[in-house]
Scaffold this active site. Structure first.
Site, PDB file in Angstrom:
ATOM      1  N   ASP A  42       0.868  -1.166   0.000  1.00 52.94           N
ATOM      2  CA  ASP A  42       0.000   0.000   0.000  1.00 52.94           C
ATOM      3  C   ASP A  42       0.906   1.217   0.000  1.00 52.94           C
ATOM      4  O   ASP A  42       1.947   1.228   0.651  1.00 52.94           O
ATOM      5  CB  ASP A  42      -0.930   0.013   1.218  1.00 52.94           C
ATOM      6  CG  ASP A  42      -2.089   0.965   0.987  1.00 52.94           C
ATOM      7  OD1 ASP A  42      -2.855   0.751   0.031  1.00 52.94           O
ATOM      8  OD2 ASP A  42      -2.222   1.953   1.732  1.00 52.94           O
ATOM      9  N   ARG A  89       8.754   2.462  -3.675  1.00 58.54           N
ATOM     10  CA  ARG A  89       8.436   1.045  -3.939  1.00 58.54           C
ATOM     11  C   ARG A  89       9.719   0.238  -4.127  1.00 58.54           C
ATOM     12  O   ARG A  89       9.838  -0.886  -3.633  1.00 58.54           O
ATOM     13  CB  ARG A  89       7.533   0.956  -5.178  1.00 58.54           C
ATOM     14  CG  ARG A  89       6.961  -0.416  -5.440  1.00 58.54           C
ATOM     15  CD  ARG A  89       5.790  -0.386  -6.413  1.00 58.54           C
ATOM     16  NE  ARG A  89       4.680   0.361  -5.860  1.00 58.54           N
ATOM     17  CZ  ARG A  89       4.353   1.608  -6.215  1.00 58.54           C
ATOM     18  NH1 ARG A  89       5.005   2.231  -7.178  1.00 58.54           N
ATOM     19  NH2 ARG A  89       3.361   2.234  -5.630  1.00 58.54           N
TER      20      ARG A  89
HETATM   21  P1  IMP Z   1      -2.836   1.677  -3.550  1.00 56.64           P
HETATM   22  O1  IMP Z   1      -1.495   1.426  -2.920  1.00 56.64           O
HETATM   23  O2  IMP Z   1      -3.135   0.728  -4.658  1.00 56.64           O
HETATM   24  O3  IMP Z   1      -3.922   1.825  -2.547  1.00 56.64           O
HETATM   25  O4  IMP Z   1      -2.802   3.084  -4.294  1.00 56.64           O
HETATM   26  C1  IMP Z   1      -1.740   3.928  -4.188  1.00 56.64           C
HETATM   27  C2  IMP Z   1      -2.031   5.208  -4.966  1.00 56.64           C
HETATM   28  O5  IMP Z   1      -1.006   6.143  -4.606  1.00 56.64           O
HETATM   29  C3  IMP Z   1      -1.913   5.018  -6.478  1.00 56.64           C
HETATM   30  O6  IMP Z   1      -3.154   4.750  -7.066  1.00 56.64           O
HETATM   31  C4  IMP Z   1      -1.362   6.371  -6.906  1.00 56.64           C
HETATM   32  O7  IMP Z   1      -2.405   7.300  -6.993  1.00 56.64           O
HETATM   33  C5  IMP Z   1      -0.473   6.745  -5.744  1.00 56.64           C
HETATM   34  N1  IMP Z   1       0.897   6.214  -5.941  1.00 56.64           N
HETATM   35  C6  IMP Z   1       1.522   5.253  -5.208  1.00 56.64           C
HETATM   36  N2  IMP Z   1       2.734   4.991  -5.706  1.00 56.64           N
HETATM   37  C7  IMP Z   1       2.879   5.791  -6.767  1.00 56.64           C
HETATM   38  C8  IMP Z   1       3.945   5.938  -7.703  1.00 56.64           C
HETATM   39  O8  IMP Z   1       4.976   5.274  -7.690  1.00 56.64           O
HETATM   40  N3  IMP Z   1       3.746   6.888  -8.642  1.00 56.64           N
HETATM   41  C9  IMP Z   1       2.617   7.638  -8.709  1.00 56.64           C
HETATM   42  N4  IMP Z   1       1.584   7.506  -7.894  1.00 56.64           N
HETATM   43  C10 IMP Z   1       1.721   6.586  -6.908  1.00 56.64           C
END
Ligand code: IMP
Length: 208
Positions: free
Chosen positions: A76, A189
């Protein structure tokens, strides 16, 4: 991601992410260190309603382990903007609404920061990644990258807020201008997953 050749000795996990661009990044970063199986299509999304990145990663991992009986990896992540008191944070994917697109989210972010001068547009991406086994064992790792938010989108690679985030150590380019390998080298990440892979136990019962 699937059927990686020569993965017989790799540690094998089902991957919780259903976001194809994020899943591709995770597979690229882990390479041959981990054999990732895509999430079965009949496993429903979990409601990500925890207050923290770690809580949401755990919700996803626990649900997937329960549904498949296999070890799982879940992550997440999100964008934390100082001038917005930490928003969008754990709500990054849904900042502009439940079904918001990346473009919707970026547009809302730039509007929210319209009156914020460059020196105060500091932000960071944070990622928590969690490996979980059916017996309840866990390995948790995290990564952060500091940076700032641009005045307008730049670049076309990546996903999410990449076109408006300039990471420290990226030569002034946005993540979307840097492209995948330079992004992974410094991203939240990349840092979290390399740390996770370093902490995973030897293959033992987890061999393919
Ligand atoms: P989840 O981890 O799937 O709940 O969503 C994380 C959200 O954070 C993504 O949909 C993006 O909007 C944003 N996000 C997380 N990591 C990145 C990245 O490496 N680049 C751009 N946006 C990110």
């Amino acid at each position: 991601m699937t059927g990686r050749a020569g993965s017989g000795s790799a540690r094998r996990f089902v991957l919780a992410s259903a976001n194809p661009k994020k899943a591709a990044e995770i597979a690229e970063i882990l390479g041959d260190r981990v054999h990732l199986i895509p999430r079965p299509t009949d496993v429903p999304d979990v409601v990500e309603d925890a207050a923290t990145f770690e809580g949401n990663a755990r919700l996803k991992a626990v649900a997937l382990v329960r549904a498949t009986g296999e070890p799982a990896i879940a992550d997440d992540s999100g964008l934390i903007v100082d001038a917005l008191d930490g928003a969008p944070g754990v709500r990054s994917a849904r900042y502009a609404g439940e079904d918001a697109s990346d473009e919707d989210n970026v547009r809302l972010l730039l509007a929210a920061l319209a009156d914020v001068p460059p020196a105060e547009r500091t932000a960071r991406f944070h990622c928590v990644v969690l490996a979980r086994w059916p017996d309840g064992r866990e390995v948790v790792a995290q990564g952060t990258v500091e940076g700032h938010i641009t005045a307008a989108p730049r670049g076309s690679a990546g996903f999410g807020y990449d076109p408006v985030f300039v990471p420290e150590g990226g030569g002034g380019l946005t993540f979307a201008e840097l492209g995948s390998a330079p992004k992974h080298a410094i991203s939240h990440r990349g840092r979290a997953l390399r740390s996770l892979a370093d902490q995973l136990p030897p293959t033992e019962a987890n061999v393919e």
